[in-house]
Design a protein around this motif. Structure first.
Motif, mmCIF file in Angstrom:
data_model
loop_
_atom_site.group_PDB
_atom_site.id
_atom_site.type_symbol
_atom_site.label_atom_id
_atom_site.label_comp_id
_atom_site.label_asym_id
_atom_site.label_seq_id
_atom_site.Cartn_x
_atom_site.Cartn_y
_atom_site.Cartn_z
ATOM 1 N N GLU A 215 23.494 22.920 -43.326
ATOM 2 C CA GLU A 215 23.857 22.736 -41.893
ATOM 3 C C GLU A 215 25.261 22.745 -41.959
ATOM 4 O O GLU A 215 26.013 21.811 -42.827
ATOM 5 C CB GLU A 215 23.220 21.706 -41.139
ATOM 6 N N MET A 216 26.099 23.404 -41.207
ATOM 7 C CA MET A 216 27.583 23.188 -40.960
ATOM 8 C C MET A 216 27.866 22.496 -39.756
ATOM 9 O O MET A 216 27.520 22.874 -38.892
ATOM 10 C CB MET A 216 28.349 24.576 -40.992
ATOM 11 N N ARG A 217 28.789 21.492 -39.814
ATOM 12 C CA ARG A 217 29.389 20.576 -38.717
ATOM 13 C C ARG A 217 30.763 21.059 -38.805
ATOM 14 O O ARG A 217 31.580 20.269 -39.647
ATOM 15 C CB ARG A 217 29.331 19.062 -38.873
ATOM 16 N N VAL A 218 31.191 21.868 -37.863
ATOM 17 C CA VAL A 218 32.803 22.185 -37.940
ATOM 18 C C VAL A 218 33.097 22.385 -36.477
ATOM 19 O O VAL A 218 32.357 22.662 -35.826
ATOM 20 C CB VAL A 218 32.879 23.747 -38.474
ATOM 21 N N GLY A 219 34.354 22.002 -36.307
ATOM 22 C CA GLY A 219 34.695 21.783 -34.945
ATOM 23 C C GLY A 219 36.169 22.425 -34.649
ATOM 24 O O GLY A 219 36.326 23.265 -33.545
ATOM 25 N N THR A 220 37.006 22.143 -35.591
ATOM 26 C CA THR A 220 38.592 22.892 -35.304
ATOM 27 C C THR A 220 38.616 24.132 -35.217
ATOM 28 O O THR A 220 39.484 24.964 -34.664
ATOM 29 C CB THR A 220 39.456 22.342 -36.407
ATOM 30 N N TYR A 221 37.677 25.040 -35.836
ATOM 31 C CA TYR A 221 37.547 26.445 -35.804
ATOM 32 C C TYR A 221 37.762 27.031 -34.624
ATOM 33 O O TYR A 221 38.020 28.182 -34.321
ATOM 34 C CB TYR A 221 36.524 26.952 -36.662
ATOM 35 N N ILE A 222 36.933 26.530 -33.435
ATOM 36 C CA ILE A 222 37.340 26.977 -32.129
ATOM 37 C C ILE A 222 38.885 27.490 -31.739
ATOM 38 O O ILE A 222 39.061 28.387 -31.223
ATOM 39 C CB ILE A 222 36.655 26.500 -31.260
ATOM 40 N N TYR A 223 39.629 26.440 -32.063
ATOM 41 C CA TYR A 223 40.944 26.776 -31.613
ATOM 42 C C TYR A 223 41.805 27.119 -33.038
ATOM 43 O O TYR A 223 42.872 27.628 -32.804
ATOM 44 C CB TYR A 223 41.517 25.371 -30.953
ATOM 45 N N ASN A 224 41.745 26.343 -33.996
ATOM 46 C CA ASN A 224 42.523 26.429 -35.119
ATOM 47 C C ASN A 224 43.640 25.792 -34.940
ATOM 48 O O ASN A 224 44.214 25.265 -33.560
ATOM 49 C CB ASN A 224 42.787 27.843 -35.864
ATOM 50 N N ASP A 225 44.442 25.339 -35.949
ATOM 51 C CA ASP A 225 46.054 24.653 -35.654
ATOM 52 C C ASP A 225 46.680 25.009 -36.894
ATOM 53 O O ASP A 225 46.271 25.325 -37.837
ATOM 54 C CB ASP A 225 45.518 23.280 -35.314
ATOM 55 N N ARG A 226 47.990 24.186 -36.873
ATOM 56 C CA ARG A 226 48.842 24.597 -37.833
ATOM 57 C C ARG A 226 48.451 23.988 -39.121
ATOM 58 O O ARG A 226 48.765 24.590 -40.186
ATOM 59 C CB ARG A 226 50.222 23.616 -37.304
ATOM 60 N N THR A 227 47.678 22.817 -39.175
ATOM 61 C CA THR A 227 47.100 22.067 -40.493
ATOM 62 C C THR A 227 46.223 23.365 -41.101
ATOM 63 O O THR A 227 46.404 23.596 -42.397
ATOM 64 C CB THR A 227 46.414 20.956 -40.288
ATOM 65 N N LEU A 228 45.057 23.889 -40.302
ATOM 66 C CA LEU A 228 44.473 24.833 -40.948
ATOM 67 C C LEU A 228 45.242 26.100 -41.315
ATOM 68 O O LEU A 228 44.887 26.911 -42.385
ATOM 69 C CB LEU A 228 43.630 25.396 -39.900
ATOM 70 N N VAL A 229 46.474 26.821 -40.570
ATOM 71 C CA VAL A 229 47.164 27.547 -41.164
ATOM 72 C C VAL A 229 47.979 27.088 -42.477
ATOM 73 O O VAL A 229 47.967 28.036 -43.400
ATOM 74 C CB VAL A 229 48.305 28.007 -39.947
ATOM 75 N N GLU A 230 48.178 26.045 -42.673
ATOM 76 C CA GLU A 230 48.887 25.582 -43.583
ATOM 77 C C GLU A 230 48.125 25.701 -44.929
ATOM 78 O O GLU A 230 48.496 26.103 -45.989
ATOM 79 C CB GLU A 230 49.598 24.211 -43.377
ATOM 80 N N VAL A 231 46.795 25.335 -44.715
ATOM 81 C CA VAL A 231 45.966 25.383 -46.045
ATOM 82 C C VAL A 231 45.144 26.884 -46.150
ATOM 83 O O VAL A 231 44.207 26.857 -47.206
ATOM 84 C CB VAL A 231 44.893 24.467 -45.890
ATOM 85 N N GLY A 232 45.310 27.766 -45.371
ATOM 86 C CA GLY A 232 45.035 29.220 -45.519
ATOM 87 C C GLY A 232 43.612 29.300 -44.803
ATOM 88 O O GLY A 232 43.030 30.415 -45.289
ATOM 89 N N ALA A 233 43.097 28.330 -44.359
ATOM 90 C CA ALA A 233 42.005 28.676 -43.574
ATOM 91 C C ALA A 233 42.018 29.411 -42.285
ATOM 92 O O ALA A 233 40.536 29.654 -41.403
ATOM 93 C CB ALA A 233 41.262 27.176 -43.259
ATOM 94 N N ALA A 234 43.300 29.492 -41.815
ATOM 95 C CA ALA A 234 43.406 30.536 -40.438
ATOM 96 C C ALA A 234 44.897 31.089 -40.459
ATOM 97 O O ALA A 234 45.465 30.650 -41.403
ATOM 98 C CB ALA A 234 43.091 29.586 -39.346
ATOM 99 N N THR A 235 44.956 32.141 -39.601
ATOM 100 C CA THR A 235 46.186 32.616 -39.201
ATOM 101 C C THR A 235 46.840 32.144 -38.061
ATOM 102 O O THR A 235 46.142 31.686 -37.331
ATOM 103 C CB THR A 235 46.159 34.112 -39.505
ATOM 104 N N LEU A 236 48.138 32.431 -37.804
ATOM 105 C CA LEU A 236 48.545 32.447 -36.404
ATOM 106 C C LEU A 236 47.764 32.980 -35.540
ATOM 107 O O LEU A 236 47.362 32.531 -34.189
ATOM 108 C CB LEU A 236 50.139 32.749 -36.303
ATOM 109 N N GLU A 237 47.290 34.351 -35.871
ATOM 110 C CA GLU A 237 46.610 35.309 -34.726
ATOM 111 C C GLU A 237 45.111 34.312 -34.510
ATOM 112 O O GLU A 237 44.576 34.714 -33.123
ATOM 113 C CB GLU A 237 46.391 36.586 -35.286
ATOM 114 N N ASP A 238 44.700 33.629 -35.383
ATOM 115 C CA ASP A 238 43.415 32.870 -34.970
ATOM 116 C C ASP A 238 43.740 31.571 -34.239
ATOM 117 O O ASP A 238 42.438 30.775 -34.118
ATOM 118 C CB ASP A 238 42.764 32.374 -36.378
#
Length: 352
Positions: A215-238
Motif C-alpha cells: 500500500e502507498m500512503r502519498v499526499g504531496t503528489y496532488i499538488y507537488n512543490d519546490r522540494t519535490l522539483v528539487e529532488v526530481g520527483a516532479a517538474t514545474l509543470e506538475d
C-alpha cells in the motif's frame, strides 16, 4: 463566483490551484499504483479538501490517510468511509473520538507503543466494532515507529490478544531498503501481513521496488512543490498550487517586497539547503525570497537580470505545499487562468 473572473483579478496574496494539473497528478499516481498491483491510500494532509479526497477514491484509492482525528472527522462527515489514522493516539479523549468515528466508518490506526494500543482498544470496545491496527516501524526517519523486530512482534501479539482490535499489518515512513529487511524479518517470524503500508511522495515511483510493500500512503503528489522539483520527483509543470502575490515596495534596485510573509508561505526551507529562499518566484527564478516577516517577503534581486516592477503580480511555488495549505482558510481553484470556485480548506487547523 463568475466563471469569467481571471485569476489575475484576484486580491493577493492568494493560493491558486490549477485543476487540470491536479487531475493529471491524481490519474498518474493511481495509474502507477494500478499498474504495479499496489493499493493507494492518499494522505489528505496536503490538500485537506473533501472534494479532492472524494476524487481520489473515485479514481480507485482504497481509502484515505489522515494524520489527526480532526481531519478524519471532517472527512467522515463528507462521506469518506475508509480512514487510516497514521499517528499514535493517546488517552481517553482520543479513544472516545475514535470510537465515535468507528461507529460510522471503517477505521484503522497506527500504533508503536502499548499506551497507543490501549487507547485504540478502548475505542474499539466502546464502539462495539473492531478497529484495524497497523504496527508502525522505523525505516530510518527516527520519528515514530518501533526500532526493532522484537518490539514489533511483542506489539503484534498484544494486538491479537486485545478485544476490539484486529491486526492488519505494518506501516512505515518513508519506504526504504530498511523496510524490506524489517518486513522480511516479521514474515520469517511466521506473521501474516495483509497490509504493509509505505509512504513518501519523493520516492513514490519506486514503491514497487520495495519488497513487501502492498500500500502507498502519498499526499504531496496532488499538488507537488519546490522540494519535490528539487529532488526530481516532479517538474514545474506538475505543480498545481502557486501563491499569487504582489510587489508592494521597491525600496532599492536589488530588492523587492512582496505582500506575503511567513503567514502565507510558511518558514520552511528546502531540506539540506539545496536551494535558497522561501519559495521559487516562477517568473524570476534567479530572484531569492531571502527573508520573511509575518506579512512581508523580502526578495534579493541582485542575481536576477529581469526584475519585477512595483505593483506587479508574481507567482510563487512553495517550498512545502502542505504547510501552505494549512495556513489558508480558502484556496481558489481554476482552469486555464479562469476562476472556477473558492473552496474552504475544510480540515485546516486540525491539530488534535
Amino acid at each position: 463566483m463568475s466563471d469569467t473572473l481571471a485569476v489575475t483579478g484576484l486580491e493577493t496574496p492568494v493560493p491558486v490551484v490549477d485543476l487540470d494539473v491536479v487531475e493529471r497528478n491524481l490519474s498518474r499516481m493511481q495509474g502507477y499504483a494500478d499498474a504495479h498491483g499496489l493499493a493507494l491510500r492518499p494522505h489528505i494532509k496536503t490538500h485537506k479538501l473533501p472534494r479532492f479526497a472524494q476524487a481520489q477514491v473515485a479514481l480507485g484509492a482504497v481509502g484515505i490517510t489522515c494524520q489527526k482525528l480532526g481531519e478524519a472527522e471532517v472527512m467522515a462527515d463528507a462521506g469518506l468511509d475508509d480512514i487510516l489514522i497514521s499517528y499514535p493516539l493517546i488517552g481517553p479523549h482520543k479513544a472516545r473520538r475514535l470510537a465515535a468515528l468507528a461507529r460510522r466508518v471503517t477505521m484503522r490506526a497506527a500504533i508503536d507503543n502499548p499506551l497507543a494500543l490501549e487507547t485504540v482498544a478502548l475505542a474499539g470496545q466502546e464502539a462495539g466494532r473492531q478497529i484495524g491496527v497497523l504496527v508502525e516501524f522505523d525505516s530510518g526517519m527516527h520519528r515514530t515507529g518501533v526500532g526493532s523486530v522484537d518490539e514489533a512482534l511483542t506489539l503484534i501479539a498484544q494486538v491479537r490478544a486485545a478485544d476490539g482490535l484486529r491486526f492488519d499489518g505494518l506501516m512505515t515512513y518513508p519506504s526504504s531498503a530498511a523496510t524490506v529487511e524489517f518486513v522480511r524479518a516479521i514474515k520469517d517470524a511466521g506473521v501474516d501481513l495483509p497490509i504493509v503500508s509505505g509512504g513518501g511522495t519523493p520516492r513514490a515511483a519506486h514503491a514497487h521496488e520495495i519488497g513487501g510493500v502492498t500500500e502507498m500512503r502519498v499526499g504531496t503528489y496532488i499538488y507537488n512543490d519546490r522540494t519535490l522539483v528539487e529532488v526530481g520527483a516532479a517538474t514545474l509543470e506538475d505543480c498545481a498550487l502557486l501563491v499569487h502575490a504582489t510587489v508592494i515596495s521597491r525600496p532599492a534596485g536589488d530588492r523587492a517586497i512582496l505582500d506575503c510573509g511567513s503567514k502565507t508561505l510558511s518558514s520552511d526551507l528546502i531540506p539540506r539547503g539545496a536551494s535558497a529562499g522561501y519559495g521559487l518566484l516562477v517568473d524570476y527564478p534567479d530572484a531569492v525570497i531571502d527573508r520573511l516577516s509575518e506579512e512581508h517577503g523580502m526578495v534579493d534581486l541582485s542575481r536576477s537580470g529581469a526584475k519585477p516592477a512595483l505593483g506587479e503580480r508574481v507567482r510563487i511555488l512553495p517550498n512545502h505545499v502542505c504547510v501552505v495549505t494549512n495556513l489558508h482558510d480558502e484556496v481558489v481553484v481554476s482552469r486555464n487562468g479562469i476562476v472556477e470556485g473558492i473552496w474552504p480548506v475544510a480540515a485546516r487547523g486540525m491539530t488534535r
